[in-house]
Design a protein around this motif. Structure first.
Motif, PDB file in Angstrom:
ATOM      1  N   ALA A  62       0.900  -1.180   0.098  1.00  0.00           N
ATOM      2  CA  ALA A  62      -0.058  -0.135  -0.035  1.00  0.00           C
ATOM      3  C   ALA A  62       0.794   1.212  -0.185  1.00  0.00           C
ATOM      4  N   LEU A  63       2.033   1.144   0.752  1.00  0.00           N
ATOM      5  CA  LEU A  63       2.977   2.313   0.875  1.00  0.00           C
ATOM      6  C   LEU A  63       3.456   2.619  -0.611  1.00  0.00           C
ATOM      7  N   MET A  64       3.546   1.453  -1.335  1.00  0.00           N
ATOM      8  CA  MET A  64       4.030   1.737  -2.819  1.00  0.00           C
ATOM      9  C   MET A  64       2.912   2.174  -3.885  1.00  0.00           C
ATOM     10  N   ALA A  65       1.973   2.388  -3.348  1.00  0.00           N
ATOM     11  CA  ALA A  65       0.599   2.879  -4.088  1.00  0.00           C
ATOM     12  C   ALA A  65       0.334   1.740  -5.080  1.00  0.00           C
ATOM     13  N   ILE A  66       0.304   0.427  -4.545  1.00  0.00           N
ATOM     14  CA  ILE A  66      -0.446  -0.712  -5.282  1.00  0.00           C
ATOM     15  C   ILE A  66      -1.569  -0.960  -5.054  1.00  0.00           C
ATOM     16  N   ARG A  67      -2.554  -0.762  -5.983  1.00  0.00           N
ATOM     17  CA  ARG A  67      -3.925  -0.626  -5.595  1.00  0.00           C
ATOM     18  C   ARG A  67      -4.547  -2.386  -5.183  1.00  0.00           C
ATOM     19  N   ASP A  68      -5.216  -2.566  -4.318  1.00  0.00           N
ATOM     20  CA  ASP A  68      -5.983  -3.651  -3.990  1.00  0.00           C
ATOM     21  C   ASP A  68      -4.766  -4.824  -3.672  1.00  0.00           C
ATOM     22  N   PRO A  69      -3.814  -4.379  -2.374  1.00  0.00           N
ATOM     23  CA  PRO A  69      -2.558  -5.264  -2.247  1.00  0.00           C
ATOM     24  C   PRO A  69      -2.941  -6.622  -1.717  1.00  0.00           C
ATOM     25  N   GLU A  70      -4.137  -6.637  -1.011  1.00  0.00           N
ATOM     26  CA  GLU A  70      -4.507  -7.928  -0.436  1.00  0.00           C
ATOM     27  C   GLU A  70      -4.736  -8.710  -1.451  1.00  0.00           C
ATOM     28  N   SER A  71      -5.408  -8.446  -2.569  1.00  0.00           N
ATOM     29  CA  SER A  71      -5.744  -9.624  -3.661  1.00  0.00           C
ATOM     30  C   SER A  71      -4.424  -9.824  -4.578  1.00  0.00           C
ATOM     31  N   ARG A  72      -3.407  -8.728  -4.460  1.00  0.00           N
ATOM     32  CA  ARG A  72      -2.109  -8.954  -5.082  1.00  0.00           C
ATOM     33  C   ARG A  72      -1.568 -10.165  -4.692  1.00  0.00           C
ATOM     34  N   LEU A  73      -1.152 -10.173  -3.508  1.00  0.00           N
ATOM     35  CA  LEU A  73      -0.593 -11.285  -2.509  1.00  0.00           C
ATOM     36  C   LEU A  73      -0.849 -12.677  -3.050  1.00  0.00           C
ATOM     37  N   ASP A  74      -2.058 -12.841  -3.662  1.00  0.00           N
ATOM     38  CA  ASP A  74      -2.406 -14.379  -4.302  1.00  0.00           C
ATOM     39  C   ASP A  74      -2.168 -14.356  -5.693  1.00  0.00           C
ATOM     40  N   GLN A  75      -1.569 -13.452  -6.011  1.00  0.00           N
ATOM     41  CA  GLN A  75      -1.313 -13.467  -7.638  1.00  0.00           C
ATOM     42  C   GLN A  75       0.298 -14.126  -7.778  1.00  0.00           C
ATOM     43  N   TYR A  76       0.625 -14.356  -9.069  1.00  0.00           N
ATOM     44  CA  TYR A  76       1.924 -14.735  -9.395  1.00  0.00           C
ATOM     45  C   TYR A  76       2.714 -13.661 -10.038  1.00  0.00           C
ATOM     46  N   PRO A  77       3.725 -13.379 -10.198  1.00  0.00           N
ATOM     47  CA  PRO A  77       4.429 -12.535 -10.902  1.00  0.00           C
ATOM     48  C   PRO A  77       4.103 -12.280 -12.542  1.00  0.00           C
ATOM     49  N   HIS A  78       3.678 -13.283 -13.283  1.00  0.00           N
ATOM     50  CA  HIS A  78       3.281 -12.975 -14.404  1.00  0.00           C
ATOM     51  C   HIS A  78       1.904 -12.246 -14.629  1.00  0.00           C
ATOM     52  N   GLN A  79       1.203 -12.381 -13.736  1.00  0.00           N
ATOM     53  CA  GLN A  79      -0.234 -11.709 -13.702  1.00  0.00           C
ATOM     54  C   GLN A  79      -0.139 -10.342 -13.383  1.00  0.00           C
ATOM     55  N   MET A  80       1.212  -9.607 -13.183  1.00  0.00           N
ATOM     56  CA  MET A  80       1.355  -8.289 -12.907  1.00  0.00           C
ATOM     57  C   MET A  80       1.996  -7.606 -14.018  1.00  0.00           C
ATOM     58  N   SER A  81       1.791  -6.244 -14.330  1.00  0.00           N
ATOM     59  CA  SER A  81       2.575  -5.429 -15.226  1.00  0.00           C
ATOM     60  C   SER A  81       3.981  -5.481 -14.802  1.00  0.00           C
ATOM     61  N   GLY A  82       4.811  -4.676 -15.497  1.00  0.00           N
ATOM     62  CA  GLY A  82       6.094  -4.510 -15.000  1.00  0.00           C
ATOM     63  C   GLY A  82       6.264  -3.518 -13.966  1.00  0.00           C
ATOM     64  N   GLY A  83       5.742  -2.391 -14.105  1.00  0.00           N
ATOM     65  CA  GLY A  83       5.605  -1.571 -13.007  1.00  0.00           C
ATOM     66  C   GLY A  83       5.304  -2.032 -12.052  1.00  0.00           C
ATOM     67  N   ILE A  84       4.215  -2.752 -11.834  1.00  0.00           N
ATOM     68  CA  ILE A  84       3.772  -3.102 -10.522  1.00  0.00           C
ATOM     69  C   ILE A  84       4.754  -4.218  -9.959  1.00  0.00           C
ATOM     70  N   ARG A  85       5.214  -5.069 -10.840  1.00  0.00           N
ATOM     71  CA  ARG A  85       6.171  -6.133 -10.363  1.00  0.00           C
ATOM     72  C   ARG A  85       7.589  -5.262  -9.674  1.00  0.00           C
ATOM     73  N   GLN A  86       7.771  -4.300 -10.545  1.00  0.00           N
ATOM     74  CA  GLN A  86       9.193  -3.549  -9.755  1.00  0.00           C
ATOM     75  C   GLN A  86       8.595  -2.898  -8.710  1.00  0.00           C
ATOM     76  N   ARG A  87       7.619  -2.571  -8.258  1.00  0.00           N
ATOM     77  CA  ARG A  87       7.027  -2.010  -7.012  1.00  0.00           C
ATOM     78  C   ARG A  87       6.938  -2.907  -6.136  1.00  0.00           C
ATOM     79  N   VAL A  88       6.696  -4.204  -6.315  1.00  0.00           N
ATOM     80  CA  VAL A  88       6.580  -5.160  -5.411  1.00  0.00           C
ATOM     81  C   VAL A  88       8.143  -5.532  -4.945  1.00  0.00           C
ATOM     82  N   VAL A  89       8.950  -5.724  -5.710  1.00  0.00           N
ATOM     83  CA  VAL A  89      10.374  -5.703  -5.507  1.00  0.00           C
ATOM     84  C   VAL A  89      11.155  -4.706  -4.551  1.00  0.00           C
ATOM     85  N   ILE A  90      10.517  -3.359  -4.861  1.00  0.00           N
ATOM     86  CA  ILE A  90      10.797  -2.198  -3.975  1.00  0.00           C
ATOM     87  C   ILE A  90      10.164  -2.315  -2.507  1.00  0.00           C
ATOM     88  N   ALA A  91       8.946  -3.002  -2.556  1.00  0.00           N
ATOM     89  CA  ALA A  91       8.473  -3.139  -1.428  1.00  0.00           C
ATOM     90  C   ALA A  91       9.099  -4.237  -0.285  1.00  0.00           C
TER      91      ALA A  91
END
Length: 873
Positions: A446-475
């Motif tokens: 949420a601090l990285m401005a990723i929308r709906d972070p709770e549901s993102r936790l159940d996703q795999y990397p390939h289900q996200m865009s490159g920008g969201i993946r990079q913000r996950v790595v930063i988190a």
């Protein structure tokens, strides 16, 4: 003018492979053993006094001068039988491996390349063969053939027909990934048919796997024949094989062990020699492989006896007189650099590829590559880390030092959910419950401005865009509140709007953790709003180091000045004049649409299953004109190009080229001679197994051109490369040179239209400038039209006469470059323009402070609905 040409190097492919093979000592040892075994099998029976079926009065005799390997219970000489067994086993193993490899390679390549029903049918055949009990069927069929007098050949045919499945599955898997490679797509655009693509591109690029599989099959065949002979279904007496010899000796393992010696040792030698030869051939025919010697180990090590000066009191990282060298390389990769990073400070390390900036970051994290030798001082919080072992480095990596790489897909595990990866990272510091790790992960995302972070936790990397993946790595980098964050080209592959969001996330991460940051990039304009200080690196040395505002205001080194001058400026291209649009268009798109269907699901309606990658796109492109298409990832740019090139069929609408609708196969084949493509990645767009001569000749071979050699030299001259490049492989060139080769190939048939798919995004800024200048020169000299796609609107503006802006598969704005840049109409275009970094620290930070990162559409600006083939969303 062309570069001075040296004498052309005419290099035979076989001669080069032979030299590479001879440079591999283990391969030469294996070949020597194999040749010796073949010589013994062929010539041994001719000079030995006994025949393999001859019975002597010396029953069960131990090894002696008369019988060097002893005799069996019937008095047969074991040396004669071993030579005959070696002969039979080599024949069986070689025949089985050859048959299985041929069948497996052909079916595997066809299955992987064509896919669909053909792939499903071949894989079901593989499954069927795998369900058959191999030994039982081979025993039955081999026994039947032996009774018919076929003997070893029958057994070989049976085993070969059963063992091809392993090769087919391996080749099919590699082919599935190869068929999506740009060099395969380029061959399709040239008009190459499936047979040519499979024979000229697919099979050579799976040769490594085929060679290794074939070598392994030799061992499997020998062991299978041994097992069948042990059961009495292999080679029949009075003939013999190594397997039959071991089978006959089973009852005498304690009383007459010499019966095992020869066949056992020969089987081991055959398998080892074949494997070594196979590995040698794999490397010899792979132009990118370096000869290896497993007997010699190279280790990364620091030179002893280097004095480490005292660290600065405020420095998180202090590097003093640091060098990195590699064996057999004269110039150090990092040559005596000295720099420090204070607490909370952002140091930007700027330089082009090969400058040594990434090696510097790897040294700080203790990850220098194998073979590197380091000297000098590297201190982290005052502690010398140059001599730490692997276990000691674990205290630093991930906890005290966090690394954010260029490609987030390589940092995230593709088979674990994001939540599982957060939990795994948090567990490094000690036991933690799934509930607690999930709570903390949600907060960080949420601090990285990723929308709906709770549901993102159940996703795999390939289900996200490159920008969201990079913000996950930063988190994830923030989990342990590191003291240092290393960001190595973290935004290079991202769109300008996503790039701005990632930079904002990095700023938040630094502020929340209080960490120092090493920001590595080749783009000086990018660091204007990020860095506190900048160190410019060239050829392993720091050539200039200043506070960011001082460096931009008064750069001293010529190299720094050059880097600053290379950044595209939108204010310098807004005054472009309009392109004269008279006559018939070269390319016309009429209502072009392309949709994809999601897999069927009970939760999805028919309309919800439709993904509109393109929606009713129409435009004209005049001869000699450049039309640039910009937009974020997922906007439909690449789908548009692939549809124009014929790699995708349109769902609706038409592509008309030179007055002909390209829906007809004949029209498409004809157009392939007048339409070519240059892809984004120069490393992947050229077949690595082909020389430049072969790459340039291929379009002419497909379309029956003449004077190919003369034409190849002419296009190389046009792209400013010497004729000596013709006999070299793509990996022997730099990235910019590879892209010049790709452009040369695109010009071989004197096309009227060249499609450019992100042609400079993978290159350093200076190389970008060279390629952009080259494209402009070629357009003026040849009158060729360009259809250009890129996410960098500054690059597009400099090259294009008109610009189209895409979002969600739709063309939101289309106009002359000056109008789109200077007076944009659509709010999304304004968002794109506002996200372009300005090479001015004062202006860039002012924009950042007022909240530059924006998004579109907003609730007040909904995207228009799209209707395709009666389906509406």
């Amino acid at each position: 003018m062309a570069r001075p040409d040296s004498a052309p190097r005419s290099r035979s492919r076989f001669a080069m492979a032979l030299r590479r093979f001879r440079a591999n000592p283990m391969a030469m040892i294996g070949l020597a053993i194999l040749l010796a075994l073949v010589a013994v099998a062929v010539f041994g029976p001719m000079w030995w006094v006994y025949g393999y079926a001859e019975i002597t009065p010396d029953l069960s005799q131990a090894p002696s001068w008369a019988h060097p390997l002893g005799t069996d219970t019937l008095g047969r000489d074991m040396l004669a039988m071993a030579m005959r067994g070696l002969q039979q086993s080599l024949l069986i193993a070689g025949t089985v491996a050859l048959i299985a490899s041929l069948i497996g390679t052909v079916l595997g390549v066809i299955s992987g390349y064509i896919g669909g029903l053909v792939d499903a049918s071949i894989m079901r055949l593989v499954d069927l063969v795998l369900t058959i009990p191999t030994i039982a069927l081979a025993a039955f069929l081999g026994n039947a053939m032996s009774d018919s007098g076929v003997s070893w050949l029958g057994l070989s045919l049976v085993l070969g027909a059963l063992f091809w499945t392993s090769v087919a599955r391996l080749v099919r898997g590699v082919s599935l990934s190869l068929r999506e490679m740009p060099f395969i797509k380029a061959a399709k655009v040239m008009g190459a048919g499936p047979v040519r693509i499979m024979a000229r591109h697919m099979i050579p690029n799976v040769a490594d796997h085929i060679i290794v599989s074939t070598a392994l099959l030799v061992g499997v065949a020998i062991l299978s024949e041994t097992g069948l002979s042990f059961l009495g279904f292999g080679v029949r007496p009075p003939d013999t094989s190594l397997g039959l010899l071991i089978s006959n000796a089973q009852t005498a393992v304690l009383t007459r062990p010499w019966l095992f010696y020869a066949p056992g040792i020969l089987i081991i030698l055959i398998v080892l020699s074949i494997n070594y030869v196979g590995e040698g051939l794999r490397d010899a025919f792979n132009p990118k492989a370096a000869p290896t010697n497993p007997l010699v180990a190279h280790r990364t090590r620091a030179k002893a006896g280097t004095a480490v000066p005292a660290t600065r009191p405020d420095a998180v990282v202090d590097i003093t007189d640091f060098r990195v060298t590699f064996p057999n390389v004269e110039r150090p990769a990092v040559d005596g650099i000295t720099l420090h990073i204070a607490r909370g400070e952002v140091l930007a390390l700027v330089g082009e590829s090969g400058s040594g900036k990434s090696l510097t970051s790897l040294a700080i994290a203790g990850l220098l590559p194998v073979g590197a030798e380091a000297s000098g001082g590297v201190r982290i919080n005052g502690e010398d880390v140059t001599g730490l072992g692997f276990a000691q480095w674990r205290r630093y990596r991930g906890r005290r030092i966090a690394t954010i790489l260029q490609d987030p897909s390589t940092s995230l595990n593709p088979v674990l959910t994001i939540g599982a990866q957060f939990h795994e990272t948090m567990a490094v510091a000690g036991p933690i419950s799934r509930t607690e790790s999930r709570r903390r992960a949600t907060e960080l995302m949420a601090l990285m401005a990723i929308r709906d972070p709770e549901s993102r936790l159940d996703q795999y990397p390939h289900q996200m865009s490159g920008g969201i993946r990079q913000r996950v790595v930063i988190a994830m980098a923030m989990i342990h509140k590191p003291e240092l964050i290393i960001a190595d080209e973290p935004t290079t592959a991202l769109d300008v709007t996503v790039q701005a969001q990632v930079l904002d996330s990095l700023r938040i991460a630094r502020e929340q953790t209080g960490a120092a940051m090493l920001f590595i990039t080749h783009d000086l304009a990018l660091v204007a709003g990020v860095a506190d200080r900048v160190a410019v690196m060239r050829e392993g040395r720091i050539v200039e180091q200043k506070p960011v505002r001082d460096l931009f205001a008064a750069p001293e080194h010529d190299y720094t000045k050059r880097l600053l001058s290379l950044a595209p400026r939108l204010d310098q291209v807004a005054s472009k004049g309009a392109f004269p649009r008279a006559g018939e268009p070269l390319l016309r798109l009429e209502g072009l649409s392309r949709h994809f269907l999601r897999p069927r699901s009970k939760t999805l309606s028919a309309s919800d299953r439709v993904i509109h990658a393109l929606c009713d796109v129409s435009f004209d492109l005049m001869p000699g004109e450049t039309l640039g298409i910009v937009g974020e990832s997922g906007s439909g740019k690449t789908t548009l190009l692939n549809t124009v090139l014929g790699l995708l069929a349109p769902s609706a609408g038409r592509v008309i080229f030179a007055g002909e609708d390209l829906a007809a196969p004949k029209a498409r084949l004809k157009a392939s001679g007048d339409m070519s493509v240059v892809f984004q990645d120069p490393y992947a767009s050229l077949d690595p197994r082909m020389t430049v001569r072969e790459l340039l000749a291929e379009p002419a071979q497909i379309h029956g051109g003449r004077a190919v050699a003369e034409r190849a030299r002419r296009v190389l001259d046009q792209v400013r490369l010497p004729a000596s490049a013709l006999d070299r492989f793509p990996h022997e060139f730099s990235g910019g040179q590879r892209q010049r080769i790709a452009i040369a190939r695109a010009l071989m048939l004197e096309p009227r239209l060249v499609v450019l798919d992100e042609p400079v995004s993978a290159l350093d800024v200076s190389i970008q400038r060279d390629i952009m200048a080259l494209l402009g020169e070629l357009k003026r000299e040849l009158g060729v039209a360009y259809l250009l796609v890129a996410h960098d609107i500054a690059v597009v503006a400099e090259l294009s006469d008109r610009i189209g802006v895409m979002y969600g598969g739709q063309m939101l704005e289309l106009g002359d470059t000056a109008q789109v840049i200077g007076a944009p109409v659509h709010p999304y275009t304004k968002v794109l323009l506002d996200a372009v970094p300005v090479p001015d620290p004062v202006a860039e930070r002012a924009r950042r402070d007022r909240g530059r990162v924006a998004s579109w559409p907003t609730p007040s600006d909904p995207l228009p609905a799209c209707t395709v083939s009666g389906l509406h969303t």
